[in-house]
Design a protein around this motif. Sequence first.
Motif, PDB file in Angstrom:
ATOM      1  N   GLY A 109       0.779  -1.232   0.000  1.00  0.00           N
ATOM      2  CA  GLY A 109       0.000   0.000   0.000  1.00  0.00           C
ATOM      3  C   GLY A 109       0.805   1.272   0.000  1.00  0.00           C
ATOM      4  O   GLY A 109       0.236   2.364  -0.014  1.00  0.00           O
ATOM      5  N   VAL A 110       2.143   1.136   0.009  1.00  0.00           N
ATOM      6  CA  VAL A 110       2.990   2.334   0.090  1.00  0.00           C
ATOM      7  C   VAL A 110       3.982   2.406  -1.067  1.00  0.00           C
ATOM      8  O   VAL A 110       4.041   3.401  -1.790  1.00  0.00           O
ATOM      9  CB  VAL A 110       3.760   2.380   1.431  1.00  0.00           C
ATOM     10  CG1 VAL A 110       4.659   3.619   1.485  1.00  0.00           C
ATOM     11  CG2 VAL A 110       2.797   2.372   2.605  1.00  0.00           C
ATOM     12  N   PHE A 111       4.752   1.338  -1.247  1.00  0.00           N
ATOM     13  CA  PHE A 111       5.839   1.426  -2.230  1.00  0.00           C
ATOM     14  C   PHE A 111       6.284   0.037  -2.670  1.00  0.00           C
ATOM     15  O   PHE A 111       6.395  -0.870  -1.853  1.00  0.00           O
ATOM     16  CB  PHE A 111       7.031   2.171  -1.612  1.00  0.00           C
ATOM     17  CG  PHE A 111       8.275   2.162  -2.463  1.00  0.00           C
ATOM     18  CD1 PHE A 111       8.370   2.964  -3.585  1.00  0.00           C
ATOM     19  CD2 PHE A 111       9.346   1.339  -2.140  1.00  0.00           C
ATOM     20  CE1 PHE A 111       9.509   2.951  -4.378  1.00  0.00           C
ATOM     21  CE2 PHE A 111      10.495   1.326  -2.915  1.00  0.00           C
ATOM     22  CZ  PHE A 111      10.578   2.145  -4.040  1.00  0.00           C
ATOM     23  N   THR A 112       6.541  -0.099  -3.948  1.00  0.00           N
ATOM     24  CA  THR A 112       7.196  -1.280  -4.502  1.00  0.00           C
ATOM     25  C   THR A 112       8.240  -0.799  -5.493  1.00  0.00           C
ATOM     26  O   THR A 112       7.924  -0.076  -6.441  1.00  0.00           O
ATOM     27  CB  THR A 112       6.197  -2.212  -5.212  1.00  0.00           C
ATOM     28  OG1 THR A 112       5.229  -2.680  -4.268  1.00  0.00           O
ATOM     29  CG2 THR A 112       6.926  -3.420  -5.803  1.00  0.00           C
ATOM     30  N   GLY A 113       9.476  -1.177  -5.261  1.00  0.00           N
ATOM     31  CA  GLY A 113      10.538  -0.738  -6.149  1.00  0.00           C
ATOM     32  C   GLY A 113      11.896  -1.030  -5.548  1.00  0.00           C
ATOM     33  O   GLY A 113      12.010  -1.548  -4.436  1.00  0.00           O
ATOM     34  N   PRO A 114      12.949  -0.701  -6.279  1.00  0.00           N
ATOM     35  CA  PRO A 114      14.301  -1.002  -5.798  1.00  0.00           C
ATOM     36  C   PRO A 114      14.752  -0.101  -4.662  1.00  0.00           C
ATOM     37  O   PRO A 114      14.424   1.087  -4.627  1.00  0.00           O
ATOM     38  CB  PRO A 114      15.177  -0.783  -7.043  1.00  0.00           C
ATOM     39  CG  PRO A 114      14.394   0.158  -7.887  1.00  0.00           C
ATOM     40  CD  PRO A 114      12.946  -0.139  -7.637  1.00  0.00           C
ATOM     41  N   LEU A 115      15.480  -0.686  -3.721  1.00  0.00           N
ATOM     42  CA  LEU A 115      16.208   0.075  -2.711  1.00  0.00           C
ATOM     43  C   LEU A 115      17.675  -0.024  -3.096  1.00  0.00           C
ATOM     44  O   LEU A 115      18.273  -1.095  -3.034  1.00  0.00           O
ATOM     45  CB  LEU A 115      15.983  -0.503  -1.316  1.00  0.00           C
ATOM     46  CG  LEU A 115      16.833   0.107  -0.190  1.00  0.00           C
ATOM     47  CD1 LEU A 115      16.549   1.595  -0.049  1.00  0.00           C
ATOM     48  CD2 LEU A 115      16.571  -0.607   1.134  1.00  0.00           C
ATOM     49  N   TYR A 116      18.216   1.088  -3.555  1.00  0.00           N
ATOM     50  CA  TYR A 116      19.603   1.119  -4.013  1.00  0.00           C
ATOM     51  C   TYR A 116      20.548   1.428  -2.853  1.00  0.00           C
ATOM     52  O   TYR A 116      20.143   2.013  -1.848  1.00  0.00           O
ATOM     53  CB  TYR A 116      19.784   2.201  -5.077  1.00  0.00           C
ATOM     54  CG  TYR A 116      19.066   1.947  -6.376  1.00  0.00           C
ATOM     55  CD1 TYR A 116      19.626   1.150  -7.364  1.00  0.00           C
ATOM     56  CD2 TYR A 116      17.827   2.528  -6.628  1.00  0.00           C
ATOM     57  CE1 TYR A 116      18.971   0.934  -8.573  1.00  0.00           C
ATOM     58  CE2 TYR A 116      17.160   2.327  -7.831  1.00  0.00           C
ATOM     59  CZ  TYR A 116      17.741   1.525  -8.798  1.00  0.00           C
ATOM     60  OH  TYR A 116      17.085   1.311  -9.985  1.00  0.00           O
ATOM     61  N   PHE A 117      21.807   1.045  -3.038  1.00  0.00           N
ATOM     62  CA  PHE A 117      22.836   1.322  -2.043  1.00  0.00           C
ATOM     63  C   PHE A 117      23.951   2.144  -2.676  1.00  0.00           C
ATOM     64  O   PHE A 117      24.261   1.994  -3.860  1.00  0.00           O
ATOM     65  CB  PHE A 117      23.387   0.016  -1.475  1.00  0.00           C
ATOM     66  CG  PHE A 117      22.336  -0.804  -0.782  1.00  0.00           C
ATOM     67  CD1 PHE A 117      21.992  -0.539   0.536  1.00  0.00           C
ATOM     68  CD2 PHE A 117      21.653  -1.794  -1.455  1.00  0.00           C
ATOM     69  CE1 PHE A 117      20.999  -1.260   1.178  1.00  0.00           C
ATOM     70  CE2 PHE A 117      20.647  -2.529  -0.831  1.00  0.00           C
ATOM     71  CZ  PHE A 117      20.319  -2.263   0.486  1.00  0.00           C
TER      72      PHE A 117
END
Length: 281
Positions: A109-117
């Motif tokens: 319900g908030v976010f779907t996507g890559p978490l980059y480093f």
Amino acid sequence: MENQKKNIIYDTVQQEEIQAIIAAGGYAYDWKQNIFYTPHDPWQKQFGYCRLYDEAAPVMAMVIDSEPIEFEYDGKRWLIELWKGQYGITTGCEIGVYYTTEPDVEIPGVFTGPLYFGASDEEYLTMFCFLEKNGTGLFSRTGTHWWLTGFVLGEFSEPEELTMIALITLKNEEMCAAFIKALQELGYSDREYVLRGTTVVITFTKPHSKQPASRYSPISRAAQVMNKLNCQLYNFFTANMENMYESLKTIRQKSPALYSLFLDSTKSAKAEILEKLLKPE
């Protein structure tokens, strides 16, 4: 510009005090250009980057243009992102270099996507940025880095008044080709970038990527009203100060609230955003 103080010699005590003030925020101070910037290993690096940061920026008084350039290279998903605009009571710009090999993060319900480093030491890129406002140069920064930044305290700007020239040297021809393809897919024409070997020169004036909904929201407009007012207050209190040390000392004495705002503006919102989203109460 209004905020530019005289270029005088700071004594050791003054230098140490300024650096101590901003070190907790993960920043350093450039005495010659009178700007703040990020060193190689600020604490913010551990939090990486995801699109939510840009969405939440206006809540943190950051009204900025963002240009995420995503591509694949060497088995990794890469992101090189450009930013320019108003960061609280500072005007600034950023180039960030990130990658990930992990699957997308899902927050229902908030976010779907890559978490980059943030790129590792071995993956740093040689970069340069020059920021100008309505045709007048504010500062330049260069270095081999993962997050090249610069911020001018007390300068108020609308993002559309700013033009950022970014030079990015990619690791090799393969990486460069992937990056150029991503630029072209965003809509950049050959009048907006120049290729010299594996170095790409980008003129970032108006974003080609879709901006977060919050960028043009009432929250952003309200944030800019307050940002402008706070910059005016800063310049009023520090009009006769000769250098940044005297300026910070003055606002600390005359306007503790404004001084606290300055300290807040040197802190990244990333940790707070991630903590709230990934570990809700």
